[in-house]
Enzyme design. Structure first.
Site, PDB file in Angstrom:
ATOM      1  CG  ASN A  10      -4.050   0.333  -6.823  1.00 22.94           C
ATOM      2  OD1 ASN A  10      -3.006   0.072  -7.426  1.00 22.94           O
ATOM      3  ND2 ASN A  10      -4.196   0.157  -5.519  1.00 22.94           N
ATOM      4  CE  LYS A  12      -5.566  -3.163  -5.067  1.00 25.43           C
ATOM      5  NZ  LYS A  12      -6.392  -3.792  -4.041  1.00 25.43           N
ATOM      6  CG  HIS A  95      -3.348   0.410  -1.306  1.00 24.72           C
ATOM      7  ND1 HIS A  95      -3.547  -0.858  -0.824  1.00 24.72           N
ATOM      8  CD2 HIS A  95      -4.419   0.673  -2.101  1.00 24.72           C
ATOM      9  CE1 HIS A  95      -4.677  -1.339  -1.309  1.00 24.72           C
ATOM     10  NE2 HIS A  95      -5.227  -0.425  -2.092  1.00 24.72           N
ATOM     11  CD  GLU A  97      -3.718  -4.309  -1.696  1.00 22.66           C
ATOM     12  OE1 GLU A  97      -3.041  -3.910  -2.657  1.00 22.66           O
ATOM     13  OE2 GLU A  97      -4.951  -4.548  -1.773  1.00 22.66           O
ATOM     14  CD  GLU A 165      -8.497   1.897  -1.478  1.00 26.00           C
ATOM     15  OE1 GLU A 165      -9.025   1.787  -2.595  1.00 26.00           O
ATOM     16  OE2 GLU A 165      -7.401   1.355  -1.198  1.00 26.00           O
ATOM     17  N   GLY A 171     -10.914  -6.050  -2.210  1.00 30.35           N
ATOM     18  CA  GLY A 171     -10.711  -7.352  -2.846  1.00 30.35           C
ATOM     19  C   GLY A 171     -11.581  -8.456  -2.274  1.00 30.35           C
ATOM     20  CB  SER A 211     -15.635  -4.684  -3.298  1.00 31.45           C
ATOM     21  OG  SER A 211     -14.703  -5.620  -2.789  1.00 31.45           O
TER      22      SER A 211
HETATM   23  P1  13P Z   1     -10.741  -3.723  -5.103  1.00 30.77           P
HETATM   24  O1  13P Z   1     -11.531  -2.770  -5.951  1.00 30.77           O
HETATM   25  O2  13P Z   1     -10.155  -4.861  -5.850  1.00 30.77           O
HETATM   26  O3  13P Z   1     -11.513  -4.134  -3.876  1.00 30.77           O
HETATM   27  O4  13P Z   1      -9.480  -2.906  -4.575  1.00 30.77           O
HETATM   28  C1  13P Z   1      -9.675  -1.661  -4.026  1.00 30.77           C
HETATM   29  C2  13P Z   1      -8.363  -1.023  -3.823  1.00 30.77           C
HETATM   30  O5  13P Z   1      -7.572  -1.450  -3.004  1.00 30.77           O
HETATM   31  C3  13P Z   1      -8.009   0.104  -4.676  1.00 30.77           C
HETATM   32  O6  13P Z   1      -6.856   0.719  -4.229  1.00 30.77           O
END
Ligand code: 13P
Length: 248
Positions: A10, A12, A95, A97, A165, A171, A211
């Protein structure tokens, strides 16, 4: 019951058409013998160029969101037909976010999920608890509510990929332990069994995300209920290939 592992990136709001295409060209030879399904979900504007860059490889290109209406006055939104025109197979939905910053609710996640399925694509539907909820001991309650609403009215749950997640792991560099991720994903599978049928739940691909990286992917992927990963930061570099090749 065999479930084919599925590793997806992803991106982003990172990468450009130029840097993205360069990365795909470098990744392609490294992931070509993968035993799992491989996808990169990218910003909508990059989909045409990334589809071109990934032509002839085993990397599928996915989207990061999609609107539930087929067309109309929805400024800034992307429809199923727009994605399908470029052969998009996967669409990330819900997601954390999007939930946290853009007003996504379980109701809109449900509408989007059903629209992706109706268009013949695969939703990668994200769920997960916040740190406060985990520490408050209500993780299972939160996930049950998300699953119940987000999947309401879905006819064939085996066509949905679930990404677990935990918000506190995204992150942050703070990955769930192998045991935490396994235990929670086993709970998600059990809950899907209750909402639909236990046999269907055995077929559903459930990814872990948060992560996940080249160092911890082996341990996570060795867990019986973890069928893959949704990778953020580590999908922006060649580490993604190491994760895809976790079993080699
Ligand atoms: P990270 O791997 O950067 O923690 O992000 C995970 C994520 O949100 C994948 O959709």
């Amino acid at each position: 019951m065999e479930r084919k592992p599925f590793i997806a990136g992803n991106w982003k709001m990172n990468m450009t058409a130029e840097s993205g295409a360069k990365l795909i060209k470098e990744l392609a030879p490294l992931v070509k013998d993968a035993d799992c399904d491989v996808a990169l979900c990218v910003p909508a504007i990059l989909i045409p160029a990334m589809t071109e860059a990934a032509k002839g490889t085993n990397i599928a290109i996915g989207a990061e969101n999609m609107h539930w209406e087929p067309k109309g006055a929805y400024t800034g939104e992307i429809s199923a037909d727009m994605l399908k025109e470029y052969g998009v197979k996967y669409v990330i939905i819900g997601h954390s976010e999007r939930r946290q910053y853009f007003g996504e609710t379980d109701e809109t996640v449900n509408k989007r999920t059903k629209a992706v399925l109706a268009a013949g694509m695969t939703p990668i539907m994200c769920i997960g608890e916040t740190l406060e909820q985990r520490e408050g001991g209500i993780t299972e309650e939160v996930l049950s509510k998300q699953l119940g609403t987000d999947l309401a009215g879905v006819e064939d749950v085996t066509k949905v990929v679930i990404a677990y997640e935990p918000v506190w792991a995204i992150g942050t560099g703070r990955t769930a332990t192998d045991e935490q991720a396994q235990e929670t994903i086993a709970f998600i599978r059990k809950k899907i069994g209750e909402l639909f049928c236990p046999k269907c739940a055995e077929k559903v691909i459930i990814q872990y995300g948060g992560s996940m990286n080249a160092g911890n992917c082996k341990g996570l992927m060795a867990q019986p209920d973890i069928d893959g990963g949704l990778i953020g930061g580590a999908s922006l570099k060649l580490d993604f290939a190491t994760i895809v090749n976790y079993n080699k």
